[in-house]
Motif scaffolding. Structure first.
Motif: not given
Length: 74
Positions: A5-18, A42-44
């Motif tokens: 996940k993105i630090e400090g959030t519940r947003i998953r890296v895979m969600d950004v990638v998708e 960009h970090e994700a």
């Protein structure tokens, strides 16, 4: 869910990638959609490029879960 996940959030890296790879969103559009900074996007993406197999496995597990859920509902 053990997905990265993105630090400090519940947003998953895979969600950004998708959104970025699968749907063709720009980093700016992703940042706006999730209400996060462009730097976080960009970090994700950087994390994904450093750990592609881990994130692809997260995506596969998520797709398997959704498919199982759909079958249970039918």
């Amino acid at each position: 869910d053990g997905a990265a996940k993105i630090e400090g959030t519940r947003i998953r890296v895979m969600d950004v990638v998708e959104k970025y790879i699968g749907l063709g969103y720009s980093p700016e559009e992703i940042a706006k959609a999730f209400g996060i900074s462009l730097a976080s996007v960009h970090e994700a993406l950087s994390y994904y490029y450093d750990h592609p197999e881990e994130i692809r496995e997260d995506i596969r597990r998520h797709e398997d879960f959704i498919e199982k859920f759909r079958k249970e509902l039918s």
